[in-house]
Design a protein around this motif. Structure first.
Motif, mmCIF file in Angstrom:
data_model
loop_
_atom_site.group_PDB
_atom_site.id
_atom_site.type_symbol
_atom_site.label_atom_id
_atom_site.label_comp_id
_atom_site.label_asym_id
_atom_site.label_seq_id
_atom_site.Cartn_x
_atom_site.Cartn_y
_atom_site.Cartn_z
ATOM 1 N N ILE A 1 0.833 -1.203 0.000
ATOM 2 C CA ILE A 1 0.000 0.000 0.000
ATOM 3 C C ILE A 1 0.867 1.252 0.000
ATOM 4 O O ILE A 1 0.625 2.200 -0.757
ATOM 5 N N VAL A 2 1.884 1.265 0.834
ATOM 6 C CA VAL A 2 2.789 2.414 0.880
ATOM 7 C C VAL A 2 3.493 2.595 -0.463
ATOM 8 O O VAL A 2 3.619 3.716 -0.983
ATOM 9 N N LYS A 3 3.951 1.504 -1.059
ATOM 10 C CA LYS A 3 4.625 1.592 -2.357
ATOM 11 C C LYS A 3 3.680 2.073 -3.451
ATOM 12 O O LYS A 3 4.102 2.758 -4.389
ATOM 13 N N ALA A 4 2.385 1.732 -3.332
ATOM 14 C CA ALA A 4 1.411 2.158 -4.343
ATOM 15 C C ALA A 4 1.317 3.680 -4.416
ATOM 16 O O ALA A 4 1.237 4.251 -5.515
ATOM 17 N N VAL A 5 1.300 4.346 -3.258
ATOM 18 C CA VAL A 5 1.179 5.805 -3.286
ATOM 19 C C VAL A 5 2.527 6.470 -3.556
ATOM 20 O O VAL A 5 2.585 7.513 -4.226
ATOM 21 N N LYS A 6 3.610 5.867 -3.105
ATOM 22 C CA LYS A 6 4.924 6.479 -3.336
ATOM 23 C C LYS A 6 5.357 6.380 -4.795
ATOM 24 O O LYS A 6 6.142 7.210 -5.274
ATOM 25 N N ALA A 7 4.839 5.379 -5.506
ATOM 26 C CA ALA A 7 5.215 5.199 -6.912
ATOM 27 C C ALA A 7 4.316 5.969 -7.870
ATOM 28 O O ALA A 7 4.653 6.116 -9.049
ATOM 29 N N ALA A 8 3.182 6.462 -7.383
ATOM 30 C CA ALA A 8 2.216 7.135 -8.262
ATOM 31 C C ALA A 8 2.761 8.469 -8.781
ATOM 32 O O ALA A 8 3.500 9.168 -8.088
ATOM 33 N N GLU A 9 2.353 8.814 -9.988
ATOM 34 C CA GLU A 9 2.766 10.073 -10.614
ATOM 35 C C GLU A 9 1.547 10.955 -10.848
ATOM 36 O O GLU A 9 0.431 10.479 -11.046
ATOM 37 N N SER A 10 1.756 12.262 -10.821
ATOM 38 C CA SER A 10 0.675 13.229 -10.993
ATOM 39 C C SER A 10 0.037 13.106 -12.370
ATOM 40 O O SER A 10 0.718 12.810 -13.365
ATOM 41 N N ILE A 11 -1.276 13.362 -12.411
ATOM 42 C CA ILE A 11 -1.990 13.419 -13.689
ATOM 43 C C ILE A 11 -3.040 14.527 -13.610
ATOM 44 O O ILE A 11 -3.593 14.795 -12.546
ATOM 45 N N ASN A 12 -3.271 15.192 -14.732
ATOM 46 C CA ASN A 12 -4.341 16.199 -14.828
ATOM 47 C C ASN A 12 -4.304 17.201 -13.678
ATOM 48 O O ASN A 12 -5.330 17.528 -13.078
ATOM 49 N N HIS A 13 -3.127 17.690 -13.342
ATOM 50 C CA HIS A 13 -2.934 18.663 -12.267
ATOM 51 C C HIS A 13 -3.254 18.094 -10.888
ATOM 52 O O HIS A 13 -3.323 18.837 -9.905
ATOM 53 N N MET A 14 -3.456 16.800 -10.784
ATOM 54 C CA MET A 14 -3.685 16.158 -9.492
ATOM 55 C C MET A 14 -2.336 15.836 -8.854
ATOM 56 O O MET A 14 -1.467 15.241 -9.472
ATOM 57 N N GLU A 15 -2.180 16.225 -7.609
ATOM 58 C CA GLU A 15 -0.920 15.997 -6.919
ATOM 59 C C GLU A 15 -0.723 14.519 -6.607
ATOM 60 O O GLU A 15 -1.670 13.722 -6.572
ATOM 61 N N SER A 16 0.523 14.153 -6.365
ATOM 62 C CA SER A 16 0.872 12.809 -5.937
ATOM 63 C C SER A 16 1.933 12.923 -4.849
ATOM 64 O O SER A 16 2.483 14.016 -4.604
ATOM 65 N N TYR A 17 2.230 11.827 -4.203
ATOM 66 C CA TYR A 17 3.300 11.834 -3.198
ATOM 67 C C TYR A 17 4.590 12.342 -3.832
ATOM 68 O O TYR A 17 5.297 13.173 -3.246
ATOM 69 N N THR A 18 4.885 11.864 -5.026
ATOM 70 C CA THR A 18 6.117 12.257 -5.703
ATOM 71 C C THR A 18 6.152 13.751 -5.994
ATOM 72 O O THR A 18 7.167 14.424 -5.765
ATOM 73 N N SER A 19 5.042 14.302 -6.482
ATOM 74 C CA SER A 19 5.028 15.736 -6.819
ATOM 75 C C SER A 19 5.171 16.605 -5.573
ATOM 76 O O SER A 19 5.830 17.646 -5.606
ATOM 77 N N LEU A 20 4.564 16.187 -4.456
ATOM 78 C CA LEU A 20 4.708 16.954 -3.216
ATOM 79 C C LEU A 20 6.145 16.896 -2.707
ATOM 80 O O LEU A 20 6.664 17.898 -2.197
ATOM 81 N N GLN A 21 6.784 15.749 -2.843
ATOM 82 C CA GLN A 21 8.184 15.639 -2.413
ATOM 83 C C GLN A 21 9.076 16.502 -3.282
ATOM 84 O O GLN A 21 10.012 17.144 -2.790
ATOM 85 N N GLU A 22 8.809 16.555 -4.574
ATOM 86 C CA GLU A 22 9.601 17.395 -5.472
ATOM 87 C C GLU A 22 9.423 18.862 -5.125
ATOM 88 O O GLU A 22 10.385 19.637 -5.161
ATOM 89 N N ARG A 23 8.196 19.245 -4.761
ATOM 90 C CA ARG A 23 7.951 20.636 -4.375
ATOM 91 C C ARG A 23 8.701 20.994 -3.093
ATOM 92 O O ARG A 23 9.273 22.085 -2.983
ATOM 93 N N LYS A 24 8.701 20.084 -2.139
ATOM 94 C CA LYS A 24 9.440 20.337 -0.886
ATOM 95 C C LYS A 24 10.928 20.503 -1.166
ATOM 96 O O LYS A 24 11.590 21.350 -0.583
ATOM 97 N N THR A 25 11.442 19.703 -2.097
ATOM 98 C CA THR A 25 12.864 19.783 -2.444
ATOM 99 C C THR A 25 13.180 21.125 -3.087
ATOM 100 O O THR A 25 14.205 21.753 -2.798
ATOM 101 N N GLU A 26 12.284 21.607 -3.955
ATOM 102 C CA GLU A 26 12.494 22.902 -4.607
ATOM 103 C C GLU A 26 12.484 24.031 -3.590
ATOM 104 O O GLU A 26 13.306 24.952 -3.643
ATOM 105 N N ILE A 27 11.556 23.968 -2.629
ATOM 106 C CA ILE A 27 11.461 25.023 -1.611
ATOM 107 C C ILE A 27 12.701 25.026 -0.721
ATOM 108 O O ILE A 27 13.297 26.080 -0.438
ATOM 109 N N SER A 28 13.100 23.828 -0.263
ATOM 110 C CA SER A 28 14.255 23.745 0.629
ATOM 111 C C SER A 28 15.553 24.072 -0.100
ATOM 112 O O SER A 28 16.523 24.544 0.493
ATOM 113 N N GLY A 29 15.566 23.831 -1.428
ATOM 114 C CA GLY A 29 16.769 24.084 -2.219
ATOM 115 C C GLY A 29 16.950 25.551 -2.509
ATOM 116 O O GLY A 29 18.033 26.006 -2.857
#
Length: 331
Positions: A303-331
């Motif tokens: 279950i955890v891998k299912a959400v961590k592997a998902a990618e954003s579609i149609n402007h819908m966020e995903s775990y991956t997209s939120l992590q990328e955003r956090k990385t951009e902010i912290s960077g």
């Protein structure tokens, strides 16, 4: 005992997996093939399930083994995909011998994904056939594939706040060469939490405040909510190279639902159709509670891998997209 973690459910001897999806329509199906047959049980907890051939799995009924499980999108329409799996298995001379033919036994469960992509495109006989034909042992992609292609989570506060989920799989080793694997399409109405930290990984996301709404709190604070009835469910399969009766497989499926209770908040609601199948492919016996504990842990990981592997579609966020955003902010 430290449990050795493997890659996915095909680490279990006798199990193959094939995925087919329509990326544009955002739907798909997953075939879990037990080419030598497997004992099988099922546990349905959610109140809005879409299933096929589950009555045959009742321990009081005659059928003693199945030959595949089909997980699909498309809501009730997607149950047709199981006919394609049957057609492929019949061509391979796999099935229950009734004298004049071999009839493959292929239970199935579906998720509702019609509101994500093209609602006119659903998993059908051809897609089911192709997924069975593609079934292999070894690594396969997770996330937006197969029955997880159109999966989403966190829908209590409305579809516009949902996040993308997907297909996940995991396995681990127990005693005496035992391997327990799980595969799951996570399309829950609630949030998905890390069972070790209790933090939300994916769920109802407020884009304005950039925070999770917390579906568990939301449902307690609102007598009504914006989830669509029958439009959510988590469906999965656990397989193990253990010898199981149908009654034992059913009990282990029930115990595996504990994994959903530890990762999905809320779960087993009137809006979900949560369904877990359990397959036994082996010849060695183990205590049922031991197998249930391993099955639940493997399902949690899937279950955890299912959400961590998902990618954003149609402007819908995903775990991956939120992590990328956090990385951009912290960077």
């Amino acid at each position: 005992m430290n449990l050795l973690k493997y890659h996915n459910i095909t680490d279990v001897p006798g199990i193959k997996v094939g995925n087919v999806e329509d990326i544009d329509a955002l739907t798909g199906c997953t075939s879990i093939i037990a080419e030598y047959g497997a004992s099988c049980g099922v546990d349905v907890r959610g109140s809005a399930p879409g299933t096929r051939e589950t009555d045959a799995l009742d321990p009081i009924n005659a059928i003693q083994e199945v030959h595949a499980i089909c997980l699909a999108g498309g809501s009730a329409y997607g149950l047709e995909a199981a006919s394609g799996v049957m057609q492929y298995l019949e061509e391979e001379n796999i099935g229950f011998n009734v004298g004049v033919a071999k009839v493959p036994i292929v239970p199935s469960a579906v998720i509702f994904d019609l509101n994500i992509g093209d609602s006119n495109v659903r998993p059908n006989l051809q897609m089911g056939y192709e997924s069975a034909k593609k079934a292999r042992v070894g690594d396969f992609p997770l996330g937006n594939v197969g029955a997880g292609c159109g999966a989403t989570v966190g829908k209590l506060a409305g579809p516009e706040k949902a996040m993308k989920s997907g297909l996940g799989s995991s396995s681990l080793a127990g005693a005496s060469d035992l391997i327990v694997g799980a595969i799951v399409s996570v399309n829950a109405v609630g949030d998905i939490k890390n069972p070790d930290t209790n933090t939300i990984l994916a769920g109802a996301w407020d884009p304005d405040a950039s925070i999770f709404i917390n579906c568990n709190d939301y449902i307690k604070q609102n007598q009504t909510h914006q989830a669509q009835p029958g439009a959510n469910t988590t469906i999965g399969v656990v397989a193990m190279n253990a010898k199981l009766t149908k009654a034992e497989a059913k009990k282990i499926a029930s115990l595996t639902q504990n994994a959903l209770a530890r990762t999905i908040f809320p779960v087993h609601t009137m809006f979900d159709g949560d369904t877990i199948f359990v397959l036994g492919t082996g010849t060695k016996k183990y205590p049922v509670d031991y197998l249930g504990a391993l099955a639940a842990e493997s399902m949690e990981q899937a279950i955890v891998k299912a959400v961590k592997a998902a990618e954003s579609i149609n402007h819908m966020e995903s775990y991956t997209s939120l992590q990328e955003r956090k990385t951009e902010i912290s960077g």
